[in-house]
Design a protein around this motif. Structure first.
Motif, PDB file in Angstrom:
ATOM      1  N   ILE A  32       7.955   5.882  -1.640  1.00 14.68           N
ATOM      2  CA  ILE A  32       8.087   7.307  -2.032  1.00 14.68           C
ATOM      3  C   ILE A  32       7.155   7.918  -2.672  1.00 14.68           C
ATOM      4  O   ILE A  32       6.858   9.432  -2.991  1.00 14.68           O
ATOM      5  CB  ILE A  32       9.235   7.336  -3.128  1.00 14.68           C
ATOM      6  CG1 ILE A  32       8.946   6.702  -4.552  1.00 14.68           C
ATOM      7  CG2 ILE A  32      10.495   6.922  -2.616  1.00 14.68           C
ATOM      8  CD1 ILE A  32       9.938   6.882  -5.688  1.00 14.68           C
ATOM      9  N   GLY A  33       5.857   7.192  -2.845  1.00 16.34           N
ATOM     10  CA  GLY A  33       4.624   7.696  -2.850  1.00 16.34           C
ATOM     11  C   GLY A  33       4.238   7.939  -4.503  1.00 16.34           C
ATOM     12  O   GLY A  33       4.853   7.098  -5.388  1.00 16.34           O
ATOM     13  N   GLY A  34       3.104   8.658  -4.774  1.00 18.06           N
ATOM     14  CA  GLY A  34       2.497   8.702  -6.128  1.00 18.06           C
ATOM     15  C   GLY A  34       3.197  10.103  -6.757  1.00 18.06           C
ATOM     16  O   GLY A  34       3.568  10.759  -6.114  1.00 18.06           O
ATOM     17  N   SER A  35       3.108  10.322  -8.190  1.00 20.35           N
ATOM     18  CA  SER A  35       3.515  11.434  -8.707  1.00 20.35           C
ATOM     19  C   SER A  35       2.582  12.647  -8.427  1.00 20.35           C
ATOM     20  O   SER A  35       1.455  12.392  -7.948  1.00 20.35           O
ATOM     21  CB  SER A  35       3.436  11.193 -10.334  1.00 20.35           C
ATOM     22  OG  SER A  35       2.180  11.084 -10.633  1.00 20.35           O
ATOM     23  N   ILE A  36       3.487  13.742  -8.290  1.00 25.93           N
ATOM     24  CA  ILE A  36       2.530  14.982  -7.977  1.00 25.93           C
ATOM     25  C   ILE A  36       1.951  15.435  -9.291  1.00 25.93           C
ATOM     26  O   ILE A  36       2.180  14.952 -10.211  1.00 25.93           O
ATOM     27  CB  ILE A  36       3.694  16.189  -7.270  1.00 25.93           C
ATOM     28  CG1 ILE A  36       4.642  16.610  -8.811  1.00 25.93           C
ATOM     29  CG2 ILE A  36       4.360  15.821  -6.041  1.00 25.93           C
ATOM     30  CD1 ILE A  36       5.822  17.681  -8.343  1.00 25.93           C
TER      31      ILE A  36
END
Length: 503
Positions: free
Chosen positions: A315-319
């Motif tokens: 889901i990736g890294g934080s915006i």
């Protein structure tokens, strides 16, 4: 509010804000009509800032009503046209709106003033100007979305104007360009629509509308998309999976498409692989976020390396502006690849639940060390490097024959089997609600020519390579397409109804 400021800026141009079938709405028209609606609300209701209820699908005048409510300092509450009347009545009873804009023709039986399209059209044509002094401010509620509640009654999630500004600041760096055409298929009552309504308008994009009727008729949908000039696709994975069943869904259909953005469900390797083959020049962005933290809080561009990895799609890294952390048993997890509950901290976290201080206290908090607003998601994740991986819901575990089972774990492993595009797994329960066994609904890559019995035997044998015996479903059902709910996600309630009476 950023989106209202940007709307004013783009209203000075000739850009188109919305395309809805054979109707178009320019930025200038959107600005003028939303001003007119805001002026009417202020004239009619004065200082009463009760939320405005908006009931419909993707009608052209829906968008001016959204921005008109915001310009008048009021929140709006969208109810989709396909929401059952009983559920809509529950929402109306909770919100107690003074005005309902109704595109559906339903008789709501409420004391609120109801505006049907003919009356609304006259209001939107009235001249009216509204000072930015009247706009919603940072701490003011911008919208209230109602999600499923554990008691069967929907619960309202308010999102403030400041939360939306923070969301736009974090997401817009992932938008490849100013302008362009963005898919506007997600229901207004589902927060992912904010990727078009807020981020898209803030970027001066054209919202290309796909309504319920068009989404249900892929031939009509593709005919419209072919003429759209679409540059950015936003949807749940399930809607894209519906589209890829047709070979026509490819770069030839959408030659200008440069990026897919997915949110709301688990993104599978199979879908990523299919899209990479069909759209070789388009990026694939996977995101994650709960309604309570304003649409999405993570993002990852899916590379070939990620597609080939045996792990789930990250889901990736934080915006930007968002802080994430994992906790287990009250302790912050610092090591990699340790699973814990994901907590979100920062300016995208909303104020709580509408009229439910008990639920708010349980899930929302203020961090003592940083002073940041926080939200306990109930989602299990682990971290590797800068990426987070989703592992399922903490409350989506069930005990079967003494074993604890994560439904998402079973689904992810079934999707590793050859020929399986997507899997949805449900527990089959007895009359007392106790889980007896698992049933799996499968969307196949192509017909396999097997009888249900032979397919079941083959799949159980293949699944044994990845799953222990107690996690393998007893029954397998092939489906031509998954039923989708109003938010574009797999409708597991509809699948569960198919299981009723299954021995």
């Amino acid at each position: 509010m950023t989106v209202l400021e940007q709307l004013k800026n783009y209203a000075r141009t000739s850009r188109m804000a919305l395309v809805n079938r054979d109707k178009q709405l320019s930025y200038r028209e959107l600005d003028v009509r939303s001003d007119a609606f805001a002026a009417w609300l202020l004239d009619t209701f004065g200082e009463d800032r009760s939320p405005v209820m908006l009931c419909g699908d993707k009608e052209t005048d829906f968008l001016p009503c959204i921005f008109g409510a915001l310009k008048s300092g009021r929140a709006y509450v969208p109810i989709d046209s396909v929401v059952p009347e009983e559920r809509a009545a529950q929402i109306i009873a909770d919100v107690k709106p003074k005005v309902i804009v109704d595109f559906t023709g339903n008789n709501w039986g409420n004391d609120a003033q109801v505006l049907i399209p003919a009356a609304l059209s006259k209001i939107l044509k009235r001249p009216g100007t509204v000072s930015p002094e009247s706009w919603v401010r940072e701490a003011d509620t911008a919208y209230i979305l109602f999600t499923s509640g554990s008691t069967g009654r929907p619960k309202g999630v308010p999102v403030a104007a400041g939360n939306l500004d923070a969301f736009c600041r974090g997401l817009l760096p992932f938008y490849p360009q100013e302008g362009g055409v963005i898919l506007h298929q997600v229901s207004y009552s589902f927060d992912v629509s904010g990727c078009a309504v807020y981020a898209g308008i803030s970027r001066g994009m054209t919202l290309f509308t796909i309504d319920h009727a068009m989404a249900a008729n892929l031939q009509e949908c593709f005919a419209a998309l072919e003429k759209s000039g679409l540059t950015l696709w936003v949807s749940t994975p399930s809607f894209a999976e519906l589209c890829v069943q047709s070979e026509r869904f490819s770069q030839a259909l959408l030659p200008c498409l440069g990026q897919f953005l997915f949110c709301g469900e688990v993104l599978t390797h199979t879908l990523c692989d299919t899209l990479a083959q069909r759209f070789p020049s388009a990026r694939i962005l996977n995101t994650y976020g709960p309604t309570e933290a304003t649409v999405l809080v993570t993002a990852a561009e899916i590379t070939e390396e990620m597609r080939k990895d045996s792990r789930p799609i990250p889901i990736g890294g934080s915006i930007d502006g968002v802080t994430l952390r994992l906790e287990r048993d009250g302790q912050v997890i610092t090591g990699e690849e340790e699973t814990g509950e994901l907590q979100i901290l920062g300016p995208t976290v909303g104020p709580g639940y509408w009229g439910r201080p008990d639920l708010t206290e349980k899930s929302f908090f203020t961090d003592r060390e940083t002073g940041l607003r926080g939200y306990r998601t109930g989602d299990l994740c682990y971290q590797k490097g800068s990426r987070y991986y989703y592992c399922g819901r903490a409350d989506n575990q069930l005990k079967l024959n003494g074993y604890r089972i994560e439904i998402e774990d079973v689904e992810a492993n079934l999707q590793r089997l050859p020929g399986i595009r997507r899997a949805a797994v449900l527990p089959v329960r007895d009359g007392e609600g106790k889980a007896q066994y698992l049933a799996a609904f499968l969307l196949l890559e192509e017909p396999d020519g097997l009888t249900p019995l032979k397919r079941s035997i083959a799949l159980k044998r293949q699944a044994a390579e990845f799953l222990p015996a107690y996690m393998i479903p007893r029954k397998f059902f092939a489906v031509d397409a998954f039923p989708l709910n109003v938010n574009g996600k797999i409708d597991k309630k509809a699948l569960a109804a198919r299981l009723e009476g299954t021995p």
